[in-house]
Design a protein around this motif. Structure first.
Motif, PDB file in Angstrom:
ATOM      1  N   PHE A  29       0.822  -1.212   0.000  1.00  0.00           N
ATOM      2  CA  PHE A  29       0.000   0.000   0.000  1.00  0.00           C
ATOM      3  C   PHE A  29       0.858   1.265   0.000  1.00  0.00           C
ATOM      4  N   ASN A  32       1.248   3.696   3.054  1.00  0.00           N
ATOM      5  CA  ASN A  32       0.081   4.347   3.659  1.00  0.00           C
ATOM      6  C   ASN A  32      -1.095   3.380   3.589  1.00  0.00           C
ATOM      7  N   ALA A  33      -1.050   2.381   4.467  1.00  0.00           N
ATOM      8  CA  ALA A  33      -2.038   1.307   4.434  1.00  0.00           C
ATOM      9  C   ALA A  33      -3.382   1.779   4.991  1.00  0.00           C
ATOM     10  N   PRO A  34      -4.474   1.111   4.610  1.00  0.00           N
ATOM     11  CA  PRO A  34      -5.781   1.429   5.190  1.00  0.00           C
ATOM     12  C   PRO A  34      -5.797   1.137   6.697  1.00  0.00           C
ATOM     13  N   THR A  76     -10.593   1.104   5.992  1.00  0.00           N
ATOM     14  CA  THR A  76     -10.919   2.465   5.574  1.00  0.00           C
ATOM     15  C   THR A  76      -9.641   3.243   5.274  1.00  0.00           C
ATOM     16  N   GLN A  77      -9.753   4.196   4.378  1.00  0.00           N
ATOM     17  CA  GLN A  77      -8.654   5.107   4.057  1.00  0.00           C
ATOM     18  C   GLN A  77      -9.210   6.507   3.934  1.00  0.00           C
ATOM     19  N   LEU A  82     -13.213   0.881   2.201  1.00  0.00           N
ATOM     20  CA  LEU A  82     -12.712   0.062   1.099  1.00  0.00           C
ATOM     21  C   LEU A  82     -13.205  -1.375   1.177  1.00  0.00           C
ATOM     22  N   LEU A 115      -8.064  -3.574  -3.815  1.00  0.00           N
ATOM     23  CA  LEU A 115      -7.768  -2.773  -2.619  1.00  0.00           C
ATOM     24  C   LEU A 115      -6.562  -1.874  -2.846  1.00  0.00           C
ATOM     25  N   GLU A 118      -7.653   0.950  -5.258  1.00  0.00           N
ATOM     26  CA  GLU A 118      -8.605   1.883  -4.662  1.00  0.00           C
ATOM     27  C   GLU A 118      -7.951   2.699  -3.555  1.00  0.00           C
ATOM     28  N   ASN A 119      -7.080   2.066  -2.779  1.00  0.00           N
ATOM     29  CA  ASN A 119      -6.361   2.787  -1.729  1.00  0.00           C
ATOM     30  C   ASN A 119      -5.529   3.912  -2.340  1.00  0.00           C
TER      31      ASN A 119
END
Length: 479
Positions: A29, A32-34, A76-77, A82, A115, A118-119
């Motif tokens: 990610f 900056n992970a969800p 969530t982000q 998500l 994911l 979209e992230n």
């Protein structure tokens, strides 16, 4: 020779129970992970697979939902959802970093490709709405424009005169053209690097200004330079951290890298600014060799040395060259990256004078070195322990503890040698910190001496490499 199916081995032990591949969240990610939310518990996502996830909550005490409980899991982000699905809390454990937990999805699975995309999309959309960073002053904006115009001028030449015939050139010919262009650009380019160092040094200690200057540099200069492989590797950090051994080898080898003339040219610009990597290596080799030459008295001698954060360990070649053939070395190479140790061993095997080296590789972290344990007995009674690119990452308190720990390992009369990038215009602050987001502690001479401030009775000195880009702290233990 290929094997028949009946000869192919399977796994043994617990490995026989197949689990889908698990990925580090920070890597897939882009750092900056969800956020993971299970019912009303909030976690930082640490790893993820098709069927589950591992996460940690930064809180004291494991007083949350008990393992085995079922509930709703969300990713969530930036407040955007998500993923939502039923899950079970499979495990939970409290440690020094907080409460870690594992979750298993009940009925569905994570679509990892979706994911990741979209992230990234959410982050890209929301970035423009974030509170703007403090803008640089006009002098720095003018400087960035000058850098872009200077580099862009060379790229325009390549586009106009080389690109039309580039498909007729082989890789060596592309490299030769890139070398010629980089050589022509070098003097003025290095003047620009020094100007960048000077301008950023003025604001570097102000965190908000530093953030603003870095953000502006990334938007204006970095995006142009990142087409060069060296710049890109420093910026994107594919090993998960800056300064991996491949980046070091780029600096040592100074070769054109990339597919096109433009990529090779940009790479060589970066390498010209990173030449202190070479002088740093040569300087630490000279300091170690000087120590041995002063104490060998012309007869057979053996010295024990340790390199912490050894990387490619190229300095060993210079150490062998600068000391007599009757001087032998017991060497500990310490690095957290197994690939760096593999590379170092392969290179040592081809060195002239290899029979004078007795090398031990240690794949341990710096925290393990700080911890008193039997494993650290390998470092005891060293003549010289050196670290030429590691303490740059440690805050003042940790750096002081680390230097004291190394000092404890050297024998009376022995030395600890610490290299650290400096904050002078002749250094590398601007290209590292501001262009490639390679954050270090750029220390002045007083800050270097402060690392030995808690070592009573030691002889302390600070010297510089020939390019005035790296300081070396030398701490000698009395006999």
């Amino acid at each position: 020779m290929s094997k028949s199916y009946e000869h192919l081995p399977g796994a043994s032990g617990k490995a026989r129970f197949f689990r889908p591949a698990r990925y580090e969240a920070s890597e897939i990610f882009s750092g900056n992970a969800p956020r993971l939310i299970f019912e009303d518990e909030v976690f930082e996502l640490e790893n993820i697979s098709l069927r589950g996830a591992g996460a940690i909550a930064r809180r004291r005490g494991d007083d949350g939902i008990a393992p085995g409980a079922k509930g709703v899991l969300r990713l969530t982000q930036q407040g955007r959802e998500l993923f939502l699905g039923a899950a079970r809390k499979a495990r939970s454990a409290y440690g020094s970093g907080g409460t870690s937990a594992g979750f298993e999805l009940e009925a569905n699975s994570f679509d990892l490709d979706w994911l990741i995309r979209e992230n990234a999309s959410v982050l890209a959309r929301e970035a423009g709405r974030a509170e703007p960073a403090l803008e640089p002053d006009i002098a720095y904006k003018t400087f960035c424009a000058d850098v872009a115009a200077y580099v862009g001028g060379y790229l325009l030449r390549i586009q106009k005169f080389v690109a039309p015939i580039e498909d007729k050139l082989d890789d060596e010919e592309r490299g030769d053209i890139a070398r010629d262009l980089a050589s022509a650009a070098e003097t003025e380019w290095l003047d620009l690097v020094q100007e960048g160092n000077r301008l950023t040094a003025e604001i570097h200690e102000d965190k908000q200004q530093r953030i603003g200057y870095k953000s502006y540099t990334e938007r204006t200069v970095s995006q142009m330079l990142l087409n060069g492989p060296g710049w890109a590797r420093c910026y994107y950090k594919p090993a998960g951290y800056p300064g991996d051994y491949k980046i070091m080898n780029y600096g040592y080898e100074q070769r054109p890298e990339g597919e096109t003339v433009a990529q090779k040219f940009l790479h060589l610009l970066g390498m010209s600014a990173s030449r202190p990597i070479i002088t740093r290596m040569e300087m630490v080799a000279s300091l170690v060799a000087d120590y041995a030459n002063a104490r060998s008295s012309g007869g057979d001698a053996e010295f024990a040395i340790t390199s912490v954060g050894c990387g490619p360990a190229r300095e060993l070649e210079d150490i062998l060259d600068e000391t007599p053939e009757n001087v032998r070395w017991r060497v500990n190479l310490v690095d957290q990256e197994p690939a760096a140790l593999d590379y170092a061993y392969e290179r040592i095997a081809t060195m002239k004078g290899r029979d004078r080296l007795n090398v031990t590789g240690l794949n341990i972290s710096f925290r393990e070195m700080l911890r008193p344990s039997a494993d650290n007995a390998a470092f005891a009674n060293n003549d010289v322990i050196y670290s030429s690119g590691f303490v740059d990452y440690l805050n003042p308190l940790l750096a002081q503890r680390f230097v004291k720990r190394l000092y404890d390992f050297v024998k009376p009369g022995g030395q600890v040698v610490i290299g650290n990038v400096n904050n002078l215009p002749t250094g590398m602050m601007w290209p590292l910190e501001y262009v490639t987001d390679w954050s270090l502690y750029f220390r002045n001479e007083n800050e270097m001496r402060a690392m030995a401030g808690e070592i009573p009775g030691a002889k302390v000195s600070v010297v510089s490499d020939p390019m005035q880009a790296v300081f070396f702290l030398v701490v000698e233990k009395p006999l």
